[in-house]
Design an enzyme around this catalytic site. Sequence first.
Site, PDB file in Angstrom:
ATOM      1  N   LYS A 260      50.678  43.853  44.944  1.00  0.00           N
ATOM      2  CA  LYS A 260      49.282  44.094  45.323  1.00  0.00           C
ATOM      3  C   LYS A 260      48.507  42.785  45.505  1.00  0.00           C
ATOM      4  CE  LYS A 260      45.873  45.011  42.197  1.00  0.00           C
ATOM      5  NZ  LYS A 260      44.638  44.434  42.727  1.00  0.00           N
TER       6      LYS A 260
ATOM      7  N   LYS B 291      42.457  39.298  43.442  1.00  0.00           N
ATOM      8  CA  LYS B 291      41.608  38.108  43.514  1.00  0.00           C
ATOM      9  C   LYS B 291      41.934  37.098  42.439  1.00  0.00           C
ATOM     10  CE  LYS B 291      37.771  40.888  42.030  1.00  0.00           C
ATOM     11  NZ  LYS B 291      38.159  41.367  40.707  1.00  0.00           N
TER      12      LYS B 291
ATOM     13  N   LYS C  57      49.818  42.687  33.588  1.00  0.00           N
ATOM     14  CA  LYS C  57      48.958  41.556  33.214  1.00  0.00           C
ATOM     15  C   LYS C  57      49.384  40.899  31.905  1.00  0.00           C
ATOM     16  CE  LYS C  57      44.947  42.476  36.033  1.00  0.00           C
ATOM     17  NZ  LYS C  57      43.537  42.422  36.233  1.00  0.00           N
TER      18      LYS C  57
HETATM   19  P1  ATP Z   1      41.939  41.248  39.350  1.00  0.00           P
HETATM   20  O1  ATP Z   1      43.112  40.465  39.805  1.00  0.00           O
HETATM   21  O2  ATP Z   1      40.938  40.431  38.594  1.00  0.00           O
HETATM   22  O3  ATP Z   1      42.303  42.523  38.619  1.00  0.00           O
HETATM   23  P2  ATP Z   1      41.441  42.818  41.716  1.00  0.00           P
HETATM   24  O4  ATP Z   1      41.552  42.199  43.060  1.00  0.00           O
HETATM   25  O5  ATP Z   1      42.525  43.725  41.252  1.00  0.00           O
HETATM   26  O6  ATP Z   1      41.167  41.646  40.683  1.00  0.00           O
HETATM   27  P3  ATP Z   1      39.394  44.548  40.552  1.00  0.00           P
HETATM   28  O7  ATP Z   1      38.072  43.984  40.172  1.00  0.00           O
HETATM   29  O8  ATP Z   1      40.385  44.784  39.461  1.00  0.00           O
HETATM   30  O9  ATP Z   1      40.034  43.579  41.669  1.00  0.00           O
HETATM   31  O10 ATP Z   1      39.205  45.901  41.368  1.00  0.00           O
HETATM   32  C1  ATP Z   1      38.033  46.189  42.124  1.00  0.00           C
HETATM   33  C2  ATP Z   1      38.286  47.350  43.055  1.00  0.00           C
HETATM   34  O11 ATP Z   1      39.108  46.921  44.153  1.00  0.00           O
HETATM   35  C3  ATP Z   1      39.029  48.527  42.424  1.00  0.00           C
HETATM   36  O12 ATP Z   1      38.519  49.732  42.970  1.00  0.00           O
HETATM   37  C4  ATP Z   1      40.449  48.338  42.859  1.00  0.00           C
HETATM   38  O13 ATP Z   1      41.202  49.539  42.890  1.00  0.00           O
HETATM   39  C5  ATP Z   1      40.248  47.767  44.264  1.00  0.00           C
HETATM   40  N1  ATP Z   1      41.384  46.940  44.668  1.00  0.00           N
HETATM   41  C6  ATP Z   1      41.851  45.861  44.008  1.00  0.00           C
HETATM   42  N2  ATP Z   1      42.886  45.316  44.667  1.00  0.00           N
HETATM   43  C7  ATP Z   1      43.082  46.085  45.755  1.00  0.00           C
HETATM   44  C8  ATP Z   1      44.031  46.044  46.836  1.00  0.00           C
HETATM   45  N3  ATP Z   1      44.964  45.106  46.880  1.00  0.00           N
HETATM   46  N4  ATP Z   1      43.945  46.977  47.810  1.00  0.00           N
HETATM   47  C9  ATP Z   1      42.993  47.941  47.757  1.00  0.00           C
HETATM   48  N5  ATP Z   1      42.084  48.046  46.770  1.00  0.00           N
HETATM   49  C10 ATP Z   1      42.123  47.133  45.772  1.00  0.00           C
HETATM   50 MG    MG Z   2      42.425  44.556  39.241  1.00  0.00          MG
END
Ligand code: ATP
Ligand code: MG
Length: 332
Positions: free
Chosen positions: A197, A200, A115
């Site tokens: 990965k 969002k 990040k």
């Molecule tokens: P950001 O980009 O803001 O970090 P994010 O999609 O990574 O968003 P988080 O809020 O950081 O989402 O994570 C929320 C939950 O979703 C955590 O338990 C994380 O491990 C899970 N998670 C995030 N991305 C994935 C993915 N690609 N596959 C499976 N689980 C995920």
């Molecule tokens: Mg995340």
Amino acid sequence: MDKLLVFSGTQPSGKLTIGNYIGAIRHWIVMQKYYECMYCIADLHLISTVSSSNVYAFRKMSLDTLALYLACGVDPNVSTIFMQSHVPEHTQLNWLLNCCAYYGELSRMTQFKEKSKFKQDSVNVGLFNYPILMAADILLYQTNFVPVGDDQKQHLEFTCNIARRFNNKFGTVFTIPKILVPDFGSRIMSLLNPLKKMSKSDQDSNNYISLLDDATLISKKVKRAITDSDQPPAIYYDPVEKPGVSNLLAILSGIGGESISNLELIFKNKTYSCLKSNLIQSLSTVLKQIQNRYFNERSNENKLNNILCVGAKKARQKANLTLKKVYQLIGL
Ligand code: ATP
Ligand code: MG
């Protein structure tokens, strides 16, 4: 006997994706039946990554996230749902844990490296300290289980290490949590780059499917998703050799509930476009149901605010018990 406790959360950094749903939230729903569950909306974590200080946008994103939790099946009558910023004990414990964390171990965190990659001098210390606040989130509630996606494993290992270190130094106060990362679906990949990965906060929305994408958008994104050029096309799960196809299988399995091995049998000798059509169908059906519930929940802000009020009260009571013990042990 008291139920064992589950803690998990998401940052309200955008609309939840199918990655968040498959990797975390669908497991939260099941766990509500067996455990005491605390589900947090991590708005303090969010300010480590966004530059805008638009208060209205922050509130809106947090309420959107809450309505999505409810739409996915998190039940506020059973689970405690709350905003991280409504429970000041998180930041209080954060400081105490800061003093037990090492610069070297934080420097090794993959999420920080990724990040901060293009920011260098302008990267804020909050992003560097992110895992310490996350440890505080979890340890405050004497958490037994933390269901998360694979990307959070390193942060969870750090949480366990810092808890042990604190217990050894000052006296046992923290429960050491167990990390629950499912074998399949714990790392849903980007549609256009299956080596990265799905997130969002990705700048390119074609990389993810939001839980609020409509059928047309789902179809467009899935059709563009990267597969491979194997001839004849071969559909089986092998994330190293066939990352694109394996990702589509993981999504289909995570959304439809069919095991990957069954899907491999079903799609043996089928084309990639057949796999994609099935995936589009399955996603459109499941997401439509979530969206219907979402728009209903989102339209009732009084109800949403009330859930957060009740949640914060319950969370603070619990958090305070731990924080008090910690203060006593340190001698504050
Ligand atoms: P950001 O980009 O803001 O970090 P994010 O999609 O990574 O968003 P988080 O809020 O950081 O989402 O994570 C929320 C939950 O979703 C955590 O338990 C994380 O491990 C899970 N998670 C995030 N991305 C994935 C993915 N690609 N596959 C499976 N689980 C995920
Ligand atoms: Mg995340």
